[in-house]
Design a protein around this motif. Structure first.
Motif, mmCIF file in Angstrom:
data_model
loop_
_atom_site.group_PDB
_atom_site.id
_atom_site.type_symbol
_atom_site.label_atom_id
_atom_site.label_comp_id
_atom_site.label_asym_id
_atom_site.label_seq_id
_atom_site.Cartn_x
_atom_site.Cartn_y
_atom_site.Cartn_z
ATOM 1 N N ASP A 23 -10.148 18.593 17.409
ATOM 2 C CA ASP A 23 -9.904 17.348 16.683
ATOM 3 C C ASP A 23 -11.019 17.105 15.676
ATOM 4 O O ASP A 23 -12.169 17.480 15.893
ATOM 5 C CB ASP A 23 -9.852 16.168 17.656
ATOM 6 C CG ASP A 23 -8.650 16.224 18.569
ATOM 7 O OD1 ASP A 23 -7.529 16.167 18.043
ATOM 8 O OD2 ASP A 23 -8.834 16.335 19.794
ATOM 9 N N CYS A 25 -13.361 14.402 13.638
ATOM 10 C CA CYS A 25 -13.925 13.071 13.816
ATOM 11 C C CYS A 25 -14.491 12.644 12.464
ATOM 12 O O CYS A 25 -15.436 13.251 11.958
ATOM 13 C CB CYS A 25 -15.012 13.118 14.886
ATOM 14 S SG CYS A 25 -15.699 11.535 15.301
ATOM 15 N N ARG A 37 -12.881 7.487 13.102
ATOM 16 C CA ARG A 37 -11.487 7.809 13.411
ATOM 17 C C ARG A 37 -11.370 9.271 13.825
ATOM 18 O O ARG A 37 -12.199 10.092 13.453
ATOM 19 C CB ARG A 37 -10.579 7.562 12.213
ATOM 20 C CG ARG A 37 -10.389 6.097 11.888
ATOM 21 C CD ARG A 37 -9.304 5.941 10.833
ATOM 22 N NE ARG A 37 -9.133 4.570 10.441
ATOM 23 C CZ ARG A 37 -8.202 3.770 10.944
ATOM 24 N NH1 ARG A 37 -7.370 4.214 11.843
ATOM 25 N NH2 ARG A 37 -8.103 2.539 10.511
ATOM 26 N N SER A 38 -10.319 9.572 14.552
ATOM 27 C CA SER A 38 -10.033 10.935 14.991
ATOM 28 C C SER A 38 -8.663 11.348 14.478
ATOM 29 O O SER A 38 -7.743 10.538 14.439
ATOM 30 C CB SER A 38 -10.063 10.993 16.516
ATOM 31 O OG SER A 38 -9.606 12.234 16.965
ATOM 32 N N HIS A 39 -8.538 12.617 14.108
ATOM 33 C CA HIS A 39 -7.244 13.145 13.677
ATOM 34 C C HIS A 39 -7.247 14.650 13.848
ATOM 35 O O HIS A 39 -8.288 15.266 14.045
ATOM 36 C CB HIS A 39 -6.943 12.757 12.221
ATOM 37 C CG HIS A 39 -7.970 13.234 11.249
ATOM 38 N ND1 HIS A 39 -7.905 14.453 10.627
ATOM 39 C CD2 HIS A 39 -9.107 12.649 10.787
ATOM 40 C CE1 HIS A 39 -8.935 14.606 9.816
ATOM 41 N NE2 HIS A 39 -9.689 13.535 9.900
ATOM 42 N N LEU A 56 -11.586 5.197 16.839
ATOM 43 C CA LEU A 56 -12.438 5.383 18.011
ATOM 44 C C LEU A 56 -13.516 4.308 18.097
ATOM 45 O O LEU A 56 -13.934 3.933 19.186
ATOM 46 C CB LEU A 56 -13.108 6.757 17.966
ATOM 47 C CG LEU A 56 -12.188 7.967 17.892
ATOM 48 C CD1 LEU A 56 -13.004 9.238 17.781
ATOM 49 C CD2 LEU A 56 -11.276 8.015 19.097
ATOM 50 N N ALA A 96 -21.618 12.042 17.667
ATOM 51 C CA ALA A 96 -20.311 12.707 17.693
ATOM 52 C C ALA A 96 -20.475 14.203 17.927
ATOM 53 O O ALA A 96 -19.670 14.825 18.634
ATOM 54 C CB ALA A 96 -19.560 12.449 16.394
ATOM 55 N N SER A 101 -14.796 15.839 22.732
ATOM 56 C CA SER A 101 -13.439 15.328 22.497
ATOM 57 C C SER A 101 -13.514 13.922 21.903
ATOM 58 O O SER A 101 -14.542 13.249 22.028
ATOM 59 C CB SER A 101 -12.660 15.282 23.812
ATOM 60 O OG SER A 101 -13.202 14.288 24.657
ATOM 61 N N PRO A 102 -12.426 13.466 21.279
ATOM 62 C CA PRO A 102 -12.405 12.104 20.740
ATOM 63 C C PRO A 102 -12.620 11.035 21.814
ATOM 64 O O PRO A 102 -13.267 10.023 21.560
ATOM 65 C CB PRO A 102 -11.017 11.973 20.123
ATOM 66 C CG PRO A 102 -10.570 13.355 19.860
ATOM 67 C CD PRO A 102 -11.211 14.197 20.918
ATOM 68 N N GLU A 103 -12.107 11.279 23.017
ATOM 69 C CA GLU A 103 -12.289 10.311 24.098
ATOM 70 C C GLU A 103 -13.768 10.163 24.445
ATOM 71 O O GLU A 103 -14.247 9.066 24.735
ATOM 72 C CB GLU A 103 -11.493 10.740 25.336
ATOM 73 C CG GLU A 103 -9.997 10.658 25.165
ATOM 74 C CD GLU A 103 -9.405 11.795 24.328
ATOM 75 O OE1 GLU A 103 -10.027 12.885 24.243
ATOM 76 O OE2 GLU A 103 -8.339 11.594 23.742
ATOM 77 N N VAL A 105 -16.277 10.739 22.341
ATOM 78 C CA VAL A 105 -16.899 10.029 21.215
ATOM 79 C C VAL A 105 -16.691 8.534 21.383
ATOM 80 O O VAL A 105 -17.627 7.742 21.251
ATOM 81 C CB VAL A 105 -16.315 10.506 19.859
ATOM 82 C CG1 VAL A 105 -16.824 9.643 18.718
ATOM 83 C CG2 VAL A 105 -16.636 11.966 19.608
ATOM 84 N N LYS A 106 -15.472 8.147 21.709
ATOM 85 C CA LYS A 106 -15.160 6.730 21.905
ATOM 86 C C LYS A 106 -15.992 6.136 23.029
ATOM 87 O O LYS A 106 -16.536 5.033 22.901
ATOM 88 C CB LYS A 106 -13.666 6.571 22.206
ATOM 89 C CG LYS A 106 -13.219 5.146 22.320
ATOM 90 C CD LYS A 106 -11.719 5.063 22.500
ATOM 91 C CE LYS A 106 -11.278 3.612 22.530
ATOM 92 N NZ LYS A 106 -9.824 3.485 22.544
#
Length: 117
Positions: A23, A25, A37-39, A56, A96, A101-103, A105-106
């Protein structure tokens, strides 16, 4: 290992890091605060990920964002690949970079324990 896609400090302050999960970031720091944001990285995802990607982290109070950046800078050691002049962008990118993973990072950016440190 994460990969730095780009850092832009000329026209705004933002960066994109590809996490271990694949992903992207996207981190944007400005006078109005910080947005992360994540994409999924792809042509359209790269162009539109900053607009439509999953949010995120967002802080609109620049003083609170600075406080978070200072806590992140104190928590994470600098990464040689991240060569930013902007301390806030560098702090958020370094945090980051340490996540897979994005989770994650959040969780790191929204952790109230981190802010108390």
């Amino acid at each position: 290992m994460p990969r730095l896609l780009y850092i832009n400090e000329k026209f705004g302050h933002d960066a994109t890091i590809i996490l271990d999960s694949g992903d992207a970031c996207w981190i944007s720091v400005g006078k109005r605060g910080v947005l992360v944001r994540s994409h999924r990285p792809s042509f359209w995802g790269g162009l539109l990920g900053s607009v439509f990607g999953r949010k995120l982290y967002q802080e609109r109070n620049i003083y609170q964002a600075l406080s978070v950046a200072q806590a992140l800078a104190a928590t994470f050691r600098p990464v040689p690949q991240i060569k930013c002049k902007d301390m806030m962008l560098k702090s958020f990118c370094t945090a980051a970079w340490r996540c897979s993973s994005p989770e994650q990072v959040k969780a790191v950016l929204n952790d109230p324990e981190l802010l108390a440190a």
